[in-house]
Design an enzyme around this catalytic site. Structure first.
Site, PDB file in Angstrom:
ATOM      1  N   GLY A 178       0.735  -1.260   0.000  1.00 25.63           N
ATOM      2  CA  GLY A 178       0.000   0.000   0.000  1.00 25.63           C
ATOM      3  C   GLY A 178       0.762   1.306   0.000  1.00 25.63           C
ATOM      4  N   GLY A 180       2.719   2.633  -2.330  1.00 26.78           N
ATOM      5  CA  GLY A 180       3.056   3.148  -3.666  1.00 26.78           C
ATOM      6  C   GLY A 180       2.360   4.462  -4.010  1.00 26.78           C
ATOM      7  N   CYS A 183      -0.775   3.784  -5.821  1.00 25.16           N
ATOM      8  CA  CYS A 183      -1.497   2.649  -5.247  1.00 25.16           C
ATOM      9  C   CYS A 183      -2.665   3.177  -4.423  1.00 25.16           C
ATOM     10  CB  CYS A 183      -0.514   1.898  -4.363  1.00 25.16           C
ATOM     11  SG  CYS A 183      -1.293   0.835  -3.190  1.00 25.16           S
TER      12      CYS A 183
END
Ligand code: 5GP
Length: 347
Positions: A178, A180, A183
């Site tokens: 998570g 990113g 993301c």
């Protein structure tokens, strides 16, 4: 229900504390590191930064530029065998990572790509959720089939699964759920783990077993790369920081004012899913978004600033090389609560 209420931290929550140092200049800092691995007898020496296996950053063009710095590129898994055949002769295989998924088809594809050149040493077994039981079986299957190769596998974010993946046969575990830049897993699924704590816990688990970790995602500035290494990461993978350059995938877009941009998007965004799988499967939600980045020119300039930043961090704490950085690093917490701010949800 159970709540773990120990605060977990991300890059923005800390700074590296300066310390007395005998280093006179940051040019004395060596960012090349020599690696031995848990399973393979192979060794590797280079700058342990990796361009992410996304179709915008894991490109052959990016690899060509990064190899001269001793930096690795994880080629994205949508290149076919022909693409590999056409490009491999122009690249140094020492800095290339073959990315594959965990299906039987991907296993067969890995065999074919690795057969093209004996010096392709790295395999990255990449799935969005490394917690699935069958993923461990895939890791073991790859280890048995490729005893000589350096196998990276992930992603996970916690200690126990890092250990399980190493024991299943991976040399290196890819850590990050998570963080990113494109993301949206934390917003869509509510799942994640603040990256700095994740690195430090997973690195501790991996190092205890003779394994290594890659911090994957969440670095926005050179200082974050330094923090990732300082927290114990052996390798750092970058997506957004390496996107938007001449060498990156995607078309160059010029607006009415003459400003130039490149699109960068998550590999599970609707755009990427449509491009590679025809459509977003009905049972899935998109867990990635698209952003339009200002065109950054040659990737060489970005690389210089990342390497300069990490060298500077080393010289501030007295680390002569990257391996010493975690030993020399003390973090100061600079926020009261974790800084992973959630902005408005945009579908
Ligand atoms: P960045 O360096 O841009 O912060 O993070 C790059 C990492 O984000 C990639 O290496 C990969 O692990 C992760 N990533 C890429 N695309 C997606 C996506 O669509 N969804 C999620 N959850 N993660 C993604």
């Amino acid at each position: 229900m159970r709540i773990e209420d120990e605060i977990k931290l991300t890059f923005d929550d800390v700074l590296i504390r300066p310390k007395r140092s005998t280093l006179v200049s940051r040019s004395e800092v060596d960012l090349t590191r020599d690696f031995k691995f848990k399973y393979t007898p192979k060794t590797w020496s280079g700058v342990p930064i990796i361009s992410a296996n996304m179709d915008t950053t894991g490109t052959f063009e990016t690899a060509k530029s990064l190899e001269k710095f001793g930096i690795l590129t994880a080629l994205h898994k949508f290149y076919n065998i022909k693409d590999w055949e056409e490009n491999l002769d122009f690249l140094n295989p020492k800095y290339l990572i073959v990315t594959v998924g965990s299906s039987e088809e991907e296993f067969e594809k890995a065999k074919k790509i690795l057969n093209l050149n004996n010096d392709l040493d790295f395999i990255c077994l990449d799935v969005a959720n490394g917690y699935r039981e069958d993923f461990l079986q895939s890791v073991t299957k790859f280890r048995e089939a490729f005893p000589e190769k350096i196998i990276m596998a992930g992603n996970v974010a916690t200690r126990e699964m890092t250990e399980a993946i190493i024991l299943a046969g991976a040399d290196i575990v890819k850590v990050g759920i998570g963080p990113g830049s494109v993301c949206t897993t934390r917003k869509v699924a509510g799942v994640g783990y603040p990256q700095l704590s994740s690195i430090s816990e997973c690195a501790d688990a991996a190092h205890g077993l003779g394994g290594h970790v890659i911090s994957d995602g969440g670095c926005k500035f050179p200082g974050d790369v330094a923090k990732a290494f300082g927290a114990g990461s052996d390798f750092v993978m970058l997506g957004g920081m390496f996107a938007g350059h001449t060498e990156s995938g995607g078309d160059l877009i010029t607006d009415d004012n003459g400003q130039m941009f490149k699109d960068f998007y998550g590999m599970s965004s609707e755009l990427a899913q449509q491009r590679y799988y025809g459509d977003l499967a009905e049972h899935r939600a998109s867990e990635g978004k698209k952003v339009r980045l200002k065109y950054k020119g040659s990737i060489d300039i970005t690389v210089q600033s990342i390497l300069g930043g990490v060298r500077s961090a080393c010289s501030y704490v007295g680390a002569k090389n990257l391996k010493d950085l975690p030993k020399c690093t003390t973090f100061i917490r600079v926020t009261q609560t974790t800084n992973e701010i959630f902005t408005t949800y945009e579908n």
